[in-house]
Write a protein that holds these residues in place. Sequence first.
Motif, PDB file in Angstrom:
ATOM      1  N   PHE A  19      36.175  33.508  50.202  1.00  0.00           N
ATOM      2  CA  PHE A  19      37.120  32.985  49.222  1.00  0.00           C
ATOM      3  C   PHE A  19      36.404  32.524  47.948  1.00  0.00           C
ATOM      4  CE2 PHE A  19      39.197  32.161  53.353  1.00  0.00           C
ATOM      5  CZ  PHE A  19      40.407  32.817  53.155  1.00  0.00           C
ATOM      6  N   CYS A  94      45.400  32.161  47.939  1.00  0.00           N
ATOM      7  CA  CYS A  94      44.829  32.896  49.063  1.00  0.00           C
ATOM      8  C   CYS A  94      45.834  33.512  50.034  1.00  0.00           C
ATOM      9  CB  CYS A  94      43.904  31.965  49.845  1.00  0.00           C
ATOM     10  SG  CYS A  94      44.742  30.496  50.502  1.00  0.00           S
ATOM     11  N   SER A  97      44.458  37.123  50.745  1.00  0.00           N
ATOM     12  CA  SER A  97      43.117  37.116  51.343  1.00  0.00           C
ATOM     13  C   SER A  97      43.119  36.456  52.718  1.00  0.00           C
ATOM     14  CB  SER A  97      42.119  36.431  50.409  1.00  0.00           C
ATOM     15  OG  SER A  97      42.583  35.159  50.004  1.00  0.00           O
ATOM     16  N   ASP A 296      42.067  40.385  46.636  1.00  0.00           N
ATOM     17  CA  ASP A 296      42.183  40.070  48.066  1.00  0.00           C
ATOM     18  C   ASP A 296      41.315  40.999  48.904  1.00  0.00           C
ATOM     19  OD1 ASP A 296      44.036  38.046  47.568  1.00  0.00           O
ATOM     20  OD2 ASP A 296      45.757  39.384  47.804  1.00  0.00           O
TER      21      ASP A 296
END
Length: 321
Positions: A19, A94, A97, A296
Amino acid sequence: MGVSLPDPVEYAEALSLAFTLEASGYPKPGNVDRIHDLPGLPYEAFIVTGIVATKYLEKGVRRGIKGWGDVVFGDLVYGIVADSMRKSGSTNTCLGSSLLIAPLSVAIGLCLRKEEENLNCFLRMIREVLSATSVEDSVEFYRAVREARPSYIKPTDETGDFVNVWDHDYKKKLRSKKQRLKDVLEFSTSHDIVSHELVNGLPRSVNELRFLAERFNAHKNWNRAVVETYVHLLSREHDTVIAREHGFEAASRVRDLASTYVIKLLVAPQSEWLSLITSLDTEIRRMRVNPASVADITASTIALYTIDSLARNKYYLNLNP
């Protein structure tokens, strides 16, 4: 003495690095990087996400080792999304991801239980993890989407027989229709490359893993390798966030623009590379689009790199080659 094997915490840390390392790539055309924010989405929020994600990904690894109950990884996605938003005060960092990385944590746990600690097993088991998802995984994933409120998922979207994520009675309807997360994501593959990536066992991430490793070996510069991987993906894919927000033609223009730069970037000496990538960044930012889907998949590529390095007992990044 033999080399000690990594434990669940180490794998969670390796995954969570994805991340922050993805967001730190600079300059990353059209997206958040270490000196570029987007409205409501500062770079620092991705640092928060990487830290917050670790405890959920450790839970995923341990779940894979011990087995699961009614939920496989939907709650992990919700936890990472909601907790990182709450602690950073930002918008969604996120959703896509974490959808790719959270099931990977459970797959790692399955392989540790089998004492088969290698990337091939991790990738093989991710299909088993997805196949095991339940209706409760769907409920948790819908909660994550509703928390993140991505602008590209609209109440007017056609969902066929599947429950619309913005439906007030989504929990009741998901349970009555018995719609598992695997089914929901398979439906989404026609218009979302992140769903397509997970359902098909991370094929783009695997391909880009080789590319990332080759680029790093070529010039020994981690940042450049990440950015080149991002641009390489951008030159090969229609980013579905761009397509859903701005239309397919806009996504095609971004892909074509990246295609005109990617070869030049790969062969450029370091003294010229920064000006080239900055030029591409300027052109894409001028279009006011955000290639979030490609970001992502860049993150999941980095995750594969870090866990493969960990399984091989190597330095993750070898920042001082």
